[in-house]
Motif scaffolding. Sequence first.
Motif, PDB file in Angstrom:
ATOM      1  N   HIS A 271       0.826  -1.226   0.000  1.00  0.00           N
ATOM      2  CA  HIS A 271       0.000   0.000   0.000  1.00  0.00           C
ATOM      3  C   HIS A 271       0.852   1.265   0.000  1.00  0.00           C
ATOM      4  N   LEU A 272       1.880   1.263  -0.859  1.00  0.00           N
ATOM      5  CA  LEU A 272       2.752   2.431  -0.972  1.00  0.00           C
ATOM      6  C   LEU A 272       2.578   3.156  -2.305  1.00  0.00           C
ATOM      7  N   GLY A 273       1.737   2.630  -3.181  1.00  0.00           N
ATOM      8  CA  GLY A 273       1.505   3.247  -4.485  1.00  0.00           C
ATOM      9  C   GLY A 273       1.342   2.198  -5.556  1.00  0.00           C
ATOM     10  N   ALA A 274       0.529   2.514  -6.556  1.00  0.00           N
ATOM     11  CA  ALA A 274       0.234   1.560  -7.623  1.00  0.00           C
ATOM     12  C   ALA A 274       1.186   1.697  -8.806  1.00  0.00           C
ATOM     13  N   THR A 275       2.017   2.737  -8.808  1.00  0.00           N
ATOM     14  CA  THR A 275       3.039   2.909  -9.842  1.00  0.00           C
ATOM     15  C   THR A 275       4.363   3.226  -9.174  1.00  0.00           C
ATOM     16  N   GLY A 276       5.432   3.010  -9.922  1.00  0.00           N
ATOM     17  CA  GLY A 276       6.746   3.341  -9.375  1.00  0.00           C
ATOM     18  C   GLY A 276       6.851   4.797  -9.006  1.00  0.00           C
ATOM     19  N   ARG A 277       6.267   5.668  -9.826  1.00  0.00           N
ATOM     20  CA  ARG A 277       6.315   7.097  -9.534  1.00  0.00           C
ATOM     21  C   ARG A 277       5.589   7.413  -8.230  1.00  0.00           C
ATOM     22  N   GLN A 278       4.458   6.744  -7.992  1.00  0.00           N
ATOM     23  CA  GLN A 278       3.715   6.980  -6.753  1.00  0.00           C
ATOM     24  C   GLN A 278       4.504   6.499  -5.538  1.00  0.00           C
ATOM     25  N   VAL A 279       5.173   5.363  -5.667  1.00  0.00           N
ATOM     26  CA  VAL A 279       5.953   4.839  -4.540  1.00  0.00           C
ATOM     27  C   VAL A 279       7.102   5.787  -4.219  1.00  0.00           C
ATOM     28  N   ARG A 280       7.819   6.239  -5.244  1.00  0.00           N
ATOM     29  CA  ARG A 280       8.910   7.191  -5.001  1.00  0.00           C
ATOM     30  C   ARG A 280       8.376   8.471  -4.366  1.00  0.00           C
ATOM     31  N   ALA A 281       7.229   8.960  -4.866  1.00  0.00           N
ATOM     32  CA  ALA A 281       6.650  10.177  -4.292  1.00  0.00           C
ATOM     33  C   ALA A 281       6.315   9.976  -2.818  1.00  0.00           C
ATOM     34  N   ARG A 282       5.888   8.763  -2.473  1.00  0.00           N
ATOM     35  CA  ARG A 282       5.576   8.474  -1.069  1.00  0.00           C
ATOM     36  C   ARG A 282       6.839   8.550  -0.218  1.00  0.00           C
ATOM     37  N   VAL A 283       7.913   8.000  -0.738  1.00  0.00           N
ATOM     38  CA  VAL A 283       9.185   8.038  -0.013  1.00  0.00           C
ATOM     39  C   VAL A 283       9.651   9.475   0.172  1.00  0.00           C
ATOM     40  N   GLU A 284       9.628  10.264  -0.901  1.00  0.00           N
ATOM     41  CA  GLU A 284      10.074  11.651  -0.801  1.00  0.00           C
ATOM     42  C   GLU A 284       9.152  12.457   0.115  1.00  0.00           C
ATOM     43  N   GLY A 285       7.872  12.116   0.126  1.00  0.00           N
ATOM     44  CA  GLY A 285       6.949  12.777   1.037  1.00  0.00           C
ATOM     45  C   GLY A 285       7.254  12.464   2.489  1.00  0.00           C
ATOM     46  N   LEU A 286       7.672  11.232   2.764  1.00  0.00           N
ATOM     47  CA  LEU A 286       8.052  10.862   4.134  1.00  0.00           C
ATOM     48  C   LEU A 286       9.274  11.664   4.586  1.00  0.00           C
ATOM     49  N   ILE A 287      10.215  11.875   3.671  1.00  0.00           N
ATOM     50  CA  ILE A 287      11.402  12.657   4.019  1.00  0.00           C
ATOM     51  C   ILE A 287      11.009  14.095   4.337  1.00  0.00           C
ATOM     52  N   ARG A 288      10.114  14.669   3.541  1.00  0.00           N
ATOM     53  CA  ARG A 288       9.666  16.048   3.814  1.00  0.00           C
ATOM     54  C   ARG A 288       8.913  16.119   5.135  1.00  0.00           C
ATOM     55  N   GLN A 289       8.101  15.111   5.418  1.00  0.00           N
ATOM     56  CA  GLN A 289       7.370  15.106   6.687  1.00  0.00           C
ATOM     57  C   GLN A 289       8.335  15.010   7.861  1.00  0.00           C
ATOM     58  N   ALA A 290       9.353  14.164   7.722  1.00  0.00           N
ATOM     59  CA  ALA A 290      10.335  13.999   8.799  1.00  0.00           C
ATOM     60  C   ALA A 290      11.105  15.282   9.057  1.00  0.00           C
ATOM     61  N   ALA A 291      11.221  16.120   8.004  1.00  0.00           N
ATOM     62  CA  ALA A 291      11.911  17.401   8.174  1.00  0.00           C
ATOM     63  C   ALA A 291      11.072  18.373   8.992  1.00  0.00           C
TER      64      ALA A 291
END
Length: 495
Positions: A271-291
């Motif tokens: 449940h991290l995204g249905a496309t590779g682009r969505q999964v990467r966006a989720r990861v980058e979003g987690l980094i921004r949230q952690a900031a």
Amino acid sequence: MKRVSAVLAALAVGAGGLAGTGVAGAEATPSRFYEQDVEWTACGDAMLDQAGAQCAEVTVPLDYSKPQGRTIKVAISRLKAADTEHRRGIMLSNPGGPGGAGLHFMLYIKGAMTPEVSSRYDLIGMDPRGVGRSAAIDCAWPIGHMLWSAGLNRADFRDAVRTQADLARRCAREEGDRISHITTRNTARDMDVIRATLGERKVSYFGMSYGTYLGAVFTQMFPHRSDRIVLDSAIDPDAYMAGSIRNSAPLNEAALDEWATWTATRDAEYHLGATGRQVRARVEGLIRQAATTPIRIGEHHLDERFLPMTLFTLLPDARYNAHLAARVRQIADAAEGKPVQPSKDLDDELRFTLTGRPRDLSGQAAVICGDAAVPRDPEAYWRDIQRSRADQPVFGPYANNITACAFWAPPREPRTIVRNDVPALIVQATRDTRTVYQEGVNLNRAMSASRLVTLQDVRMHGIFGRLPNACVQNAVNTYFRDGTLPAANLTCYAG
């Protein structure tokens, strides 16, 4: 024989100070270091003792330019050759790092080689100087290591500068002048002392990752002491170490994309995204949230500096895709406010990274900073970080970040230039995320008598014994058994 070997070894160290640098190095080391008796005892370690290994300590100069001065002891382990009739000699080894303890590594090597090959060598493990049982460096750092991301903005980078300067100050305060002698060139000299004390004319060697740099430096300093040398997942000595880290960022971004595509096809599970682009966006979003607000996961608070490193540690091997997806899912759950108890490996990794327990990697910093000078102007790093963000948004701020080396005392010796015709076998995967493929190609050129074994289209760092590839295994075992290198560079394929 032992005394003759000692005299020759002393001459070799004198010449070795000149090799690859063009400047004077260590003075000839007194023969007492090469003639010392080695007392083998039980290791006091369950794994080593159960395997039938013995351990010893070898006394070496702390400063090879002042061999009458302070000494330290280097810990070694040994599995004796079972086939005494066909015994070749000793094989030293290094697992990487720098800063990796190596007493156990020869057990790994034995398991990776065929019994016919492993039985012909005394397999020698070694904790390099400054590590483990060998006069370990301990700077009492409040975090585990100096290699982490610069974060997202100028304020994050200013914090990185302050923290790295503090790490360097702590090492100067805790270790004083001793730390400046914890270098690759001195470890290579230690290896030659070990060779002589064991009564051997030459050294065979297996090194992985940073261990390839140590091996290459040894061949440059002691070409006539080098026997059968295998360098797995190699570092280009001309890029070591800051350049190698920078070189790794594009490959890690590509590996992240590859992993994201793999994870997207399993969205029903992760449940991290249905496309590779969505999964990467989720990861980058987690980094921004952690900031904005560090993510609470178990007892830890994970921020934008260290979250990328939880990805970095699992990207080198495509077989860890599921493991990485499960890890990101845990972090995402924690970011959503769910109570999460991290998996044991993530819990241990975060405890080490965020607190420096049970022991920090200041010994690694000693080697990296003591081997090669780096730029000291923080603005140079900031400019590189900013340039990297466009196509390296996750790993560019890590690979270009300032480190404690920018605040370290200058190295005592110049960087070792490796240019020799010592035979060696270099093994490299084309999609290695730590020491990129071109680094192995460059080392193959620098060591003109070497052969390069390419593992094509495989994401893997550290190949021999980790990936059951018959082509690679055969090349390494044949060389260690017969001394026969491939007639030309060789390409191996997965499967």
